[in-house]
Design an enzyme around this catalytic site. Structure first.
Site, PDB file in Angstrom:
ATOM      1  N   HIS A 230      -7.258  -6.218   0.809  1.00  0.00           N
ATOM      2  CA  HIS A 230      -6.231  -4.889   0.415  1.00  0.00           C
ATOM      3  C   HIS A 230      -4.823  -5.759   0.945  1.00  0.00           C
ATOM      4  O   HIS A 230      -3.512  -5.078   1.267  1.00  0.00           O
ATOM      5  CB  HIS A 230      -6.422  -4.263   1.341  1.00  0.00           C
ATOM      6  CG  HIS A 230      -5.936  -2.443   1.115  1.00  0.00           C
ATOM      7  ND1 HIS A 230      -4.969  -2.539  -0.479  1.00  0.00           N
ATOM      8  CD2 HIS A 230      -5.107  -1.792   1.628  1.00  0.00           C
ATOM      9  CE1 HIS A 230      -4.823  -1.163  -0.329  1.00  0.00           C
ATOM     10  NE2 HIS A 230      -4.071  -1.415   1.209  1.00  0.00           N
TER      11      HIS A 230
ATOM     12  N   SER B 222       0.587  -1.265   0.205  1.00  0.00           N
ATOM     13  CA  SER B 222       0.439   0.231  -0.012  1.00  0.00           C
ATOM     14  C   SER B 222       1.080   0.981   0.160  1.00  0.00           C
ATOM     15  O   SER B 222       1.912   1.678  -1.171  1.00  0.00           O
ATOM     16  CB  SER B 222      -0.928   0.430   1.045  1.00  0.00           C
ATOM     17  OG  SER B 222      -2.073   0.599   1.735  1.00  0.00           O
TER      18      SER B 222
ATOM     19  N   ASP C  13      -9.175  -6.350  -3.536  1.00  0.00           N
ATOM     20  CA  ASP C  13      -9.054  -5.451  -3.284  1.00  0.00           C
ATOM     21  C   ASP C  13      -9.846  -4.415  -3.736  1.00  0.00           C
ATOM     22  O   ASP C  13     -10.280  -4.088  -4.620  1.00  0.00           O
ATOM     23  CB  ASP C  13      -7.767  -4.913  -3.528  1.00  0.00           C
ATOM     24  CG  ASP C  13      -7.043  -3.912  -3.035  1.00  0.00           C
ATOM     25  OD1 ASP C  13      -7.552  -2.712  -1.986  1.00  0.00           O
ATOM     26  OD2 ASP C  13      -5.915  -3.980  -2.817  1.00  0.00           O
TER      27      ASP C  13
END
Length: 273
Positions: A234, A81, A206
Site C-alpha cells: 500500500h 490513499s 496491496d
C-alpha cells in the site's frame, strides 16, 4: 481552517497529499527527488501532522476547501490513499486547479458494494472506528500493519511507517473524521469529470486497494496510465522508491510531451495525455 504546509524546490508546482493517520513527512524522499525540477508543496491533512482538526462532521468538500487554501493556484497533484481520494475529488470539482492527477494506492470507493467488490469490507472500517474510541494509537498501528501485509520489504516499510507516526501523532478527531470519509465516500460518478492527464501507481500486493480496483478505475477514466509496481503493497513510494519516482517522472515528462510513447513495462489505457 488553516492547514500546515511547507514548500521545497523551484519550478512547476506539485502538491503531495498523504494518507490516513500519517502526515506529509511520508513524502520526504519523493519530495527531495522532485525538488530538483519542481516546487513541491507538502500539506498535512486536517487533524493530521501539524494541522488542526476540522469541525465535527466535516465533509470531503470541507477538507478540499482547506487543502485548496494551502495549495498553489494550479499544480500537479499526487495523492496517496485518503490523500488520493481527496485529490480525485478536487480534480473532478475544481479542474482548473489540477494540471495532472497522480494517484497511488487510491480508489474512488474504499468500501465494498455489490457492484464494487475490489475494496475493503465495510465492517472492517466500522471495527476500526470503534477501536479508535478505545485506543487510537494502537488502531493506527494496526492499520499500518495491514498496509504492508504480504508485500516485499514489508517489515522495513512498516518500521518506517511507525517511525513516521511517532514524529507527529494524529489527533483522534482527525482520525475519526478521515475514517468516516474513507468509509462513506463514493466518487465513481465523479470520475468522468476529470479531464487532465491521469496516472495510477499501484502496488501489486496491496491488500487495501487491490490491483483490480486500479484496473477498474483506469477503465472508468477512459484514458491515463496504470503503472504496477511488482511486490509493492500500500506504500510503494516507501518500499520501492526508485521505481515509484521513475514512473512519476516518466509520466510527467510524457504529459508535457504527448508524442512520446509510454515507457516499457507501463500500461497505457489510451494515448490521450
Amino acid at each position: 481552517m488553516k492547514l500546515f504546509s511547507t514548500t521545497l524546490g523551484h519550478g512547476p508546482d506539485i502538491v503531495l497529499l498523504h494518507g490516513w493517520g500519517l502526515h506529509s513527512g511520508v513524502w520526504e524522499g519523493v519530495a527531495r527527488a522532485l525538488s530538483a525540477q519542481y516546487r513541491v508543496t507538502l500539506i498535512d491533512l486536517p487533524g493530521h501532522g501539524r494541522s488542526p482538526a476540522a469541525p465535527p462532521g466535516a465533509t470531503l468538500d470541507d477538507w478540499a476547501d482547506a487543502v485548496l487554501g494551502a495549495a498553489p493556484p494550479r499544480a500537479v497533484w499526487l495523492g496517496w490513499s485518503l490523500g488520493g481520494l481527496l485529490a480525485l475529488h478536487i480534480a473532478a470539482a475544481q479542474p482548473r486547479r489540477v494540471a495532472v492527477l497522480a494517484l497511488t494506492a487510491a480508489t474512488p470507493r474504499f468500501t465494498q458494494a455489490p457492484d464494487w467488490p475490489h475494496a475493503v469490507a465495510a465492517p472492517v472500517l466500522d471495527d476500526f472506528a470503534r477501536a479508535l474510541t478505545r485506543d487510537y494509537a494502537a488502531t493506527v498501528r494496526r492499520f499500518l500493519a495491514l498496509q504492508t501485509r504480504g508485500a516485499a520489504h514489508g517489515h522495513d516499510t512498516l518500521r518506517r511507517l511507525n517511525a513516521l507516526l511517532q514524529q507527529h501523532e494524529p489527533q483522534s478527531a482527525g482520525l475519526q473524521n478521515g475514517l468516516a470519509l474513507l468509509r462513506d465516500t463514493d466518487l465513481r460518478a465523479r470520475v468522468a469529470n476529470v479531464a487532465c492527464p491521469v496516472l495510477l501507481i499501484a502496488g501489486e500486493r496491496d491488500t487495501l486497494v487491490p490491483l483490480a480496483a486500479n484496473r477498474a478505475l483506469v477503465l472508468m477514466f477512459g484514458f491515463g496510465r496504470l503503472c504496477v509496481i511488482q511486490g509493492a503493497g500500500h506504500a510503494p513510494f516507501l518500499s520501492h522508491a526508485p521505481e515509484f519516482i521513475q514512473a512519476l517522472r516518466d509520466f510527467l515528462h510524457d504529459a508535457a510531451n504527448p508524442q512520446r510513447p509510454p515507457p516499457a513495462g507501463q500500461e497505457p489505457a489510451a494515448p490521450r495525455l
